[in-house]
Enzyme design. Sequence first.
Site, short mmCIF file in Angstrom:
data_model
loop_
_atom_site.label_atom_id
_atom_site.label_comp_id
_atom_site.label_asym_id
_atom_site.label_seq_id
_atom_site.Cartn_x
_atom_site.Cartn_y
_atom_site.Cartn_z
N ASP A 10 0.87 -1.19 0.00
CA ASP A 10 0.00 0.00 0.00
C ASP A 10 0.89 1.23 0.00
O ASP A 10 2.07 1.16 0.35
CB ASP A 10 -0.92 0.01 1.23
CG ASP A 10 -1.89 1.20 1.23
OD1 ASP A 10 -2.32 1.63 0.14
OD2 ASP A 10 -2.21 1.72 2.32
N SER A 11 0.32 2.36 -0.39
CA SER A 11 1.05 3.61 -0.35
C SER A 11 1.36 4.02 1.09
O SER A 11 2.33 4.74 1.34
CB SER A 11 0.21 4.70 -1.01
OG SER A 11 -1.06 4.77 -0.39
N CYS A 73 -4.43 -1.34 -2.00
CA CYS A 73 -4.59 0.09 -2.24
C CYS A 73 -5.47 0.23 -3.48
O CYS A 73 -5.14 -0.35 -4.53
CB CYS A 73 -3.21 0.71 -2.48
SG CYS A 73 -3.23 2.42 -3.04
N GLU A 175 -6.28 11.77 7.97
CA GLU A 175 -4.85 11.83 8.31
C GLU A 175 -4.59 12.97 9.30
O GLU A 175 -3.68 12.89 10.12
CB GLU A 175 -4.00 12.07 7.06
CG GLU A 175 -4.02 10.93 6.06
CD GLU A 175 -2.84 9.99 6.19
OE1 GLU A 175 -1.77 10.44 6.65
OE2 GLU A 175 -3.00 8.81 5.83
N CYS A 209 -11.74 3.23 -0.92
CA CYS A 209 -10.45 3.80 -0.52
C CYS A 209 -10.13 3.21 0.85
O CYS A 209 -11.01 3.15 1.71
CB CYS A 209 -10.54 5.33 -0.42
SG CYS A 209 -9.09 6.09 0.34
N HIS A 211 -8.74 4.28 3.38
CA HIS A 211 -8.97 5.15 4.54
C HIS A 211 -10.43 5.21 4.98
O HIS A 211 -10.71 5.58 6.11
CB HIS A 211 -8.46 6.56 4.24
CG HIS A 211 -7.00 6.72 4.49
ND1 HIS A 211 -6.08 5.86 3.95
CD2 HIS A 211 -6.30 7.63 5.22
CE1 HIS A 211 -4.87 6.24 4.33
NE2 HIS A 211 -4.98 7.31 5.10
C1 NHL Z 1 -1.97 7.36 2.04
C2 NHL Z 1 -0.83 7.82 2.67
C3 NHL Z 1 -0.71 9.18 2.98
C4 NHL Z 1 0.44 9.69 3.62
C5 NHL Z 1 0.52 11.01 3.93
C6 NHL Z 1 -0.52 11.86 3.61
C7 NHL Z 1 -1.66 11.38 2.99
C8 NHL Z 1 -1.77 10.03 2.67
C9 NHL Z 1 -2.90 9.51 2.04
C10 NHL Z 1 -3.02 8.19 1.74
C11 NHL Z 1 -4.28 7.67 1.09
C12 NHL Z 1 -4.08 6.66 0.03
C13 NHL Z 1 -3.38 7.31 -1.15
O1 NHL Z 1 -2.26 6.91 -1.40
O2 NHL Z 1 -3.97 8.19 -1.80
C14 NHL Z 1 -5.34 5.98 -0.38
C15 NHL Z 1 -5.09 4.70 -1.15
N1 NHL Z 1 -4.43 3.69 -0.33
C16 NHL Z 1 -6.39 4.13 -1.75
O3 NHL Z 1 -6.87 4.72 -2.71
O4 NHL Z 1 -6.90 3.10 -1.30
#
Ligand code: NHL
Length: 286
Positions: A10-11, A73, A175, A209, A211
């Site tokens: 994941d990011s 993600c 966040e 998403c 989050h």
């Molecule tokens: C992931 C990590 C972050 C770190 C710092 C600030 C904002 C952040 C936001 C997110 C959300 C994430 C993304 O990368 O956009 C959502 C993604 N995992 C999804 O679409 O499911």
Amino acid sequence: TAWPMIGVFDSGVGGLSVHRALVQRLPQADFTYLADQANAPYGVRSGEDIVELTKAGCIRLFERGASLVVLACNTASAIALRRLQQTWLPDYRKDIGRPVNILGIIVPTIEKATGLPWEHEAERRGEMVQALDILGVFATQATVRSRVYEIEIDKRKQDLAVFSEACPELVPLIEGDASVVEIAKAVEGHVQALKTRIGRYPDRVVLGCTHYEIIADIFRAALPAGTPLIQQPAATAEGLALYLERHPEYDVGAGGGRVFLTTGTPGPQNGLVQSFWGAPLAFEAA
Ligand code: NHL
């Protein structure tokens, strides 16, 4: 040395909600979670960026022994998965010389949302299958722009209309530790905006998403009582278990190992991690 295991990518830490469900469903398997925190968020990046970063994450996990990488993600699954499977993975498989694959979280979510294949089983048994008309999808900008839910659902179930709503301010609110009241106001705004576009409330809703999983109750409160919410962690865990039954060639380990890696700053993390994983965690450098 590389050990056989399942990689989860994941990011950031939002994918830990999916990871938790996978680990619960497959407790014996070895897992390595990789958070690309150095490059997050993905949701606002270009498609090209998302593809390259996702590929780099998969390579790191494959090199550590992953046979399967689950993209926990939505943004990576929506933008990068098909591209990598079509243009890169076949060559990479030849290089690495063992079975490897990348799975996303969108197909299992859609299978659940369209009632396939589980509810079709019910239909065969003569049970009632709920007729669906409109699916509402709430997600990041990149996911909505990709139209992945519309495209994939159209392939499977043409009598289901999909309306997607991008909620760009929700992740920063989550966040940023905003109050429930603030988040609820934003969610209410998006639900009403979607309702205005459709002309009525959706029949079923996907929280597309990572989050949004931790604010599922806020979405539930903003929707008519009883609206089914498709939960990605449960859907993905079920999808992965079925996939492994059909594909015993993937070695997922049997030691119950749990490794947590980050491209960002290693060390203990709590707060958000606590919400997604249920406990604080320490991350190692990737
Ligand atoms: C992931 C990590 C972050 C770190 C710092 C600030 C904002 C952040 C936001 C997110 C959300 C994430 C993304 O990368 O956009 C959502 C993604 N995992 C999804 O679409 O499911």
